[in-house]
Design an enzyme around this catalytic site. Structure first.
Site, PDB file in Angstrom:
ATOM      1  N   HIS A   1       0.806  -1.217   0.000  1.00  0.00           N
ATOM      2  CA  HIS A   1       0.000   0.000   0.000  1.00  0.00           C
ATOM      3  C   HIS A   1       0.838   1.266   0.000  1.00  0.00           C
ATOM      4  O   HIS A   1       0.512   2.204  -0.734  1.00  0.00           O
ATOM      5  CB  HIS A   1      -1.001   0.028   1.156  1.00  0.00           C
ATOM      6  CG  HIS A   1      -2.040   1.081   0.937  1.00  0.00           C
ATOM      7  ND1 HIS A   1      -3.118   0.900   0.097  1.00  0.00           N
ATOM      8  CD2 HIS A   1      -2.134   2.357   1.381  1.00  0.00           C
ATOM      9  CE1 HIS A   1      -3.838   2.000   0.051  1.00  0.00           C
ATOM     10  NE2 HIS A   1      -3.266   2.900   0.822  1.00  0.00           N
TER      11      HIS A   1
ATOM     12  N   TYR B   1       1.492   5.264  -2.587  1.00  0.00           N
ATOM     13  CA  TYR B   1       1.889   6.640  -2.294  1.00  0.00           C
ATOM     14  C   TYR B   1       3.247   6.964  -2.889  1.00  0.00           C
ATOM     15  O   TYR B   1       3.526   8.127  -3.203  1.00  0.00           O
ATOM     16  CB  TYR B   1       1.867   6.877  -0.782  1.00  0.00           C
ATOM     17  CG  TYR B   1       0.472   6.735  -0.237  1.00  0.00           C
ATOM     18  CD1 TYR B   1      -0.494   7.697  -0.508  1.00  0.00           C
ATOM     19  CD2 TYR B   1       0.091   5.610   0.485  1.00  0.00           C
ATOM     20  CE1 TYR B   1      -1.789   7.550  -0.060  1.00  0.00           C
ATOM     21  CE2 TYR B   1      -1.209   5.448   0.942  1.00  0.00           C
ATOM     22  CZ  TYR B   1      -2.148   6.426   0.666  1.00  0.00           C
ATOM     23  OH  TYR B   1      -3.429   6.268   1.098  1.00  0.00           O
TER      24      TYR B   1
ATOM     25  N   HIS C   1     -10.558   0.352  -9.778  1.00  0.00           N
ATOM     26  CA  HIS C   1     -10.047   1.383  -8.868  1.00  0.00           C
ATOM     27  C   HIS C   1      -8.559   1.616  -9.110  1.00  0.00           C
ATOM     28  O   HIS C   1      -8.090   2.763  -9.169  1.00  0.00           O
ATOM     29  CB  HIS C   1     -10.279   0.955  -7.423  1.00  0.00           C
ATOM     30  CG  HIS C   1      -9.493   1.732  -6.424  1.00  0.00           C
ATOM     31  ND1 HIS C   1      -9.818   3.035  -6.086  1.00  0.00           N
ATOM     32  CD2 HIS C   1      -8.384   1.420  -5.699  1.00  0.00           C
ATOM     33  CE1 HIS C   1      -8.940   3.481  -5.193  1.00  0.00           C
ATOM     34  NE2 HIS C   1      -8.064   2.533  -4.945  1.00  0.00           N
ATOM     35  N   PHE C   2      -7.819   0.537  -9.260  1.00  0.00           N
ATOM     36  CA  PHE C   2      -6.378   0.596  -9.487  1.00  0.00           C
ATOM     37  C   PHE C   2      -6.070   1.399 -10.749  1.00  0.00           C
ATOM     38  O   PHE C   2      -5.103   2.164 -10.803  1.00  0.00           O
ATOM     39  CB  PHE C   2      -5.880  -0.840  -9.627  1.00  0.00           C
ATOM     40  CG  PHE C   2      -4.414  -1.014  -9.402  1.00  0.00           C
ATOM     41  CD1 PHE C   2      -3.855  -0.734  -8.173  1.00  0.00           C
ATOM     42  CD2 PHE C   2      -3.597  -1.500 -10.405  1.00  0.00           C
ATOM     43  CE1 PHE C   2      -2.496  -0.917  -7.952  1.00  0.00           C
ATOM     44  CE2 PHE C   2      -2.248  -1.686 -10.190  1.00  0.00           C
ATOM     45  CZ  PHE C   2      -1.697  -1.392  -8.963  1.00  0.00           C
ATOM     46  N   HIS C   3      -6.934   1.242 -11.775  1.00  0.00           N
ATOM     47  CA  HIS C   3      -6.701   1.945 -13.029  1.00  0.00           C
ATOM     48  C   HIS C   3      -7.104   3.417 -12.955  1.00  0.00           C
ATOM     49  O   HIS C   3      -6.655   4.219 -13.784  1.00  0.00           O
ATOM     50  CB  HIS C   3      -7.428   1.241 -14.181  1.00  0.00           C
ATOM     51  CG  HIS C   3      -6.711   0.030 -14.676  1.00  0.00           C
ATOM     52  ND1 HIS C   3      -6.798  -1.195 -14.049  1.00  0.00           N
ATOM     53  CD2 HIS C   3      -5.845  -0.150 -15.717  1.00  0.00           C
ATOM     54  CE1 HIS C   3      -6.045  -2.080 -14.697  1.00  0.00           C
ATOM     55  NE2 HIS C   3      -5.449  -1.461 -15.701  1.00  0.00           N
TER      56      HIS C   3
ATOM     57  N   ARG D   1     -11.583 -10.703 -10.250  1.00  0.00           N
ATOM     58  CA  ARG D   1     -10.360 -10.158 -10.813  1.00  0.00           C
ATOM     59  C   ARG D   1      -9.384 -11.304 -11.044  1.00  0.00           C
ATOM     60  O   ARG D   1      -9.593 -12.420 -10.582  1.00  0.00           O
ATOM     61  CB  ARG D   1      -9.752  -9.117  -9.873  1.00  0.00           C
ATOM     62  CG  ARG D   1      -9.307  -9.688  -8.541  1.00  0.00           C
ATOM     63  CD  ARG D   1      -8.898  -8.620  -7.541  1.00  0.00           C
ATOM     64  NE  ARG D   1      -7.745  -7.862  -7.979  1.00  0.00           N
ATOM     65  CZ  ARG D   1      -6.938  -7.197  -7.148  1.00  0.00           C
ATOM     66  NH1 ARG D   1      -7.147  -7.215  -5.837  1.00  0.00           N
ATOM     67  NH2 ARG D   1      -5.905  -6.510  -7.615  1.00  0.00           N
ATOM     68  N   ARG D   2      -8.330 -11.024 -11.790  1.00  0.00           N
ATOM     69  CA  ARG D   2      -7.262 -11.994 -12.061  1.00  0.00           C
ATOM     70  C   ARG D   2      -7.789 -13.259 -12.743  1.00  0.00           C
ATOM     71  O   ARG D   2      -7.247 -14.338 -12.563  1.00  0.00           O
ATOM     72  CB  ARG D   2      -6.554 -12.411 -10.764  1.00  0.00           C
ATOM     73  CG  ARG D   2      -6.000 -11.282  -9.899  1.00  0.00           C
ATOM     74  CD  ARG D   2      -5.151 -11.864  -8.781  1.00  0.00           C
ATOM     75  NE  ARG D   2      -4.686 -10.850  -7.855  1.00  0.00           N
ATOM     76  CZ  ARG D   2      -5.238 -10.595  -6.686  1.00  0.00           C
ATOM     77  NH1 ARG D   2      -6.312 -11.281  -6.298  1.00  0.00           N
ATOM     78  NH2 ARG D   2      -4.748  -9.667  -5.897  1.00  0.00           N
TER      79      ARG D   2
END
Length: 555
Positions: free
Chosen positions: A229, A233, A380-382, A445-446
């Site tokens: 995580h 950042y 969300h990641f994208h 996912r995956r």
């Protein structure tokens, strides 16, 4: 060495030797963008059910390439290229020793990247970018990833050395803002990457070599997310550097508050690391109290995010009103909407609003139960990495590369850069939007189409999977456009001087208190929070470890 006094006299060009080191990192970053982006296109085509991979290539093979090259290699290399240039520009030209250390770090990272990539291409490391056990890769893959981390430490040391040198030469003065931000980002990176280094060196490499036949899977996942995580950042803070320091200069304004910017970065440092358990909310073996604690710490990151939003829009409004804007939102029209250096990062800023809202959902225990391990998380990641961060990096590249190469961004390339950002935004809106929606329906996912293509429920997902393929195709067109622009700026753009824009602090801003650069205080708080959040849970994992999980390759 170029001094700060000399810099104040006018246009300052980053030293050619430092520029060469920065450009070396940028070359690798954009090579990774092309290969990783191509694999991303293949992924969405496979998930649509309308395409089969040729030549025995597996879905998880291209998924690993996509994740590793874009999530780890593109980001790390571009960030280091940008940071090297930023430190050289604001704290002074690197010494020969510092530059040599930077090159050692670059070649160490590159050797690791090549080794890990070869194993993935040989289908000996199809373990995704998280490389969760009990999925097992060839030991060369793990060694390669360890070299990437160690190389980043070495390269980071060179940048920190320049900061320390500046502080010694200028006692009692706040360091250049962007150099300070670079050091905060590196401190966070070094502290958090210790977790994944321990996982790889003491668990995964011995296991993959056959020295041990079992490892503690829960401990390995905990060590990964201790790193995983804060990694977000590590990607995000360089984008914040551009927003805080560069964008005000580009719009003709000033930095709203130096002190607020430094405070927000220090808050990111102390709150971004002890939060990994919010990725493990569904896992047994971790007491609910510690999950709750880390969720609370995760939510604390909202504070520096809101501080950043306030500071940025204050700079925008003040500049707009200087240009004669009237009314509540009149300043919005005064922003330089024809300048790609502003427009492209601004789209990234706007995308961070829904991305941040999605992050709150991901980190909230009850709502996480709905979307955990669904393709919502991928969507969300994208939005966070592939839109907010990547578009800001693209916008920075449009002035950083010509500055380093001694060229200029022409009107034609500026116009094409805005088109590229629009293409990217349309493609990402379609693809990420479809991922979010079908994730709420439970689509995993995956997973490729063959995993669930024959199920009755999957029939309802197919339109959304096709939408992902459409969006992914548009995104790949965006990748081709940005690579064309980058190649032009590297080798074909007209020669000329391009500014490395560094904003000045508003004369109305409060004086920056030196406590914000008292590293003893902030690092102590950071380490104490980490020890409080992780010591007891990790001891419990070790003392109550199950017999272990035997490793199986993902066929």
């Amino acid at each position: 060495m170029t001094t700060v006094t000399e810099k104040a006299k006018g246009f300052i060009q980053v030293d050619k030797r430092d520029a060469k080191l920065a450009l070396a990192h940028i070359y690798v970053a954009f090579i990774a963008l092309f290969i990783g982006g191509l694999c991303g296109l293949l992924q969405v085509l496979v998930r649509s059910g309308q395409f089969t991979l040729p030549w025995g290539i597996t879905y998880y093979q291209i998924l690993t390439v996509h994740g590793v090259l874009l999530g780890l290699i593109l980001t790390t290399y571009f960030i280091f290229g940008f940071q090297i240039a930023a430190v050289s520009r604001t704290a002074g030209t690197l010494t020969d020793k510092q530059r040599s250390i930077g090159w050692i770090g670059f070649w160490t990272m590159t050797a690791g990247t090549v080794a890990a990539s070869i194993m993935v291409l040989l289908n000996e490391a199809s373990v995704l970018y998280t490389f969760y056990a009990p999925l097992q890769a060839h030991w060369i893959f793990y060694v390669g990833m360890a070299l990437v981390v160690v190389g980043s430490w070495i390269g980071g040391i060179a940048q920190i050395m320049k900061y320390v040198e500046w502080r010694k030469a200028n006692p009692g003065q706040p360091s250049p803002l962007i150099t300070f931000m670079v050091v905060v980002n590196l401190a966070m990176w070094i502290i958090c990457s210790l977790g994944v280094a321990v996982e790889v060196v003491f668990q995964l490499i011995p296991w993959s070599l056959g020295w041990v036949d079992k490892i503690d899977v829960l401990l390995s996942r905990t060590l990964f997310w201790y790193f995983g995580h804060p990694l977000v950042y590590f990607w995000l803070l360089p984008a914040y550097m551009v927003w805080y320091v560069v964008i005000p200069k580009i719009i003709g304004g000033k930095i709203f508050s130096d002190a607020l910017a430094r405070l927000s970065f220090m808050l990111f440092l102390i709150f971004s690391i002890p939060v990994g358990f919010h990725h493990q909310l569904t896992e047994p073996g971790i007491d609910s109290f510690w999950k709750y604690l880390q969720v609370v710490l995760t939510m604390m990151v909202v504070i520096p995010s809101l501080l950043t939003a306030f500071s940025l829009f204050a700079s925008f409004e003040i500049r707009g009103r200087e240009l004669g804007a009237k009314g509540v939102f009149g300043w919005f029209k005064k922003l330089p909407w024809k300048d790609a250096r502003f427009v492209v990062p601004f789209i990234g800023m706007a995308a961070f609003i829904p991305a941040g809202a999605g992050g709150i959902i991901n980190a909230s225990h009850q709502m996480n139960q709905i979307i955990h391990n669904t393709i919502w998380v991928t969507g969300h990641f994208h939005l966070t990495l592939a839109t907010t961060v990547v578009l800001t990096f693209f916008g920075a590249a449009y002035w950083l590369i010509p500055h380093l190469t001694g060229r200029i961004l022409t009107k034609q390339m500026n116009h094409l850069a805005i088109i590229q950002a629009i293409v990217w935004t349309v493609g990402m809106s379609i693809m990420s939007g479809a991922m979010h929606i079908v994730g709420l329906f439970g689509a995993p996912r995956r997973s490729d189409f063959s995993t669930y293509g024959g199920s009755e429920q999957a029939a309802d997902w197919i339109p959304y999977q096709i939408a992902q393929a459409v969006g992914g195709t548009i995104l790949f067109i965006g990748i081709i456009l940005v690579l064309y622009i980058v190649a032009h700026l590297l080798w074909f753009a007209p020669k000329g001087k391009t500014e490395f824009p560094i904003g000045e602090v508003s004369e109305h801003a409060e004086k920056t208190p030196m406590v914000l650069e008292n590293w003893k205080i902030w690092l102590t708080i950071c380490i104490l929070l980490i020890l409080f959040a992780y010591t007891i849970p990790v001891i419990d994992m070790i003392q109550n470890a199950p017999p272990g999980s035997k490793g199986y390759k993902l066929w």
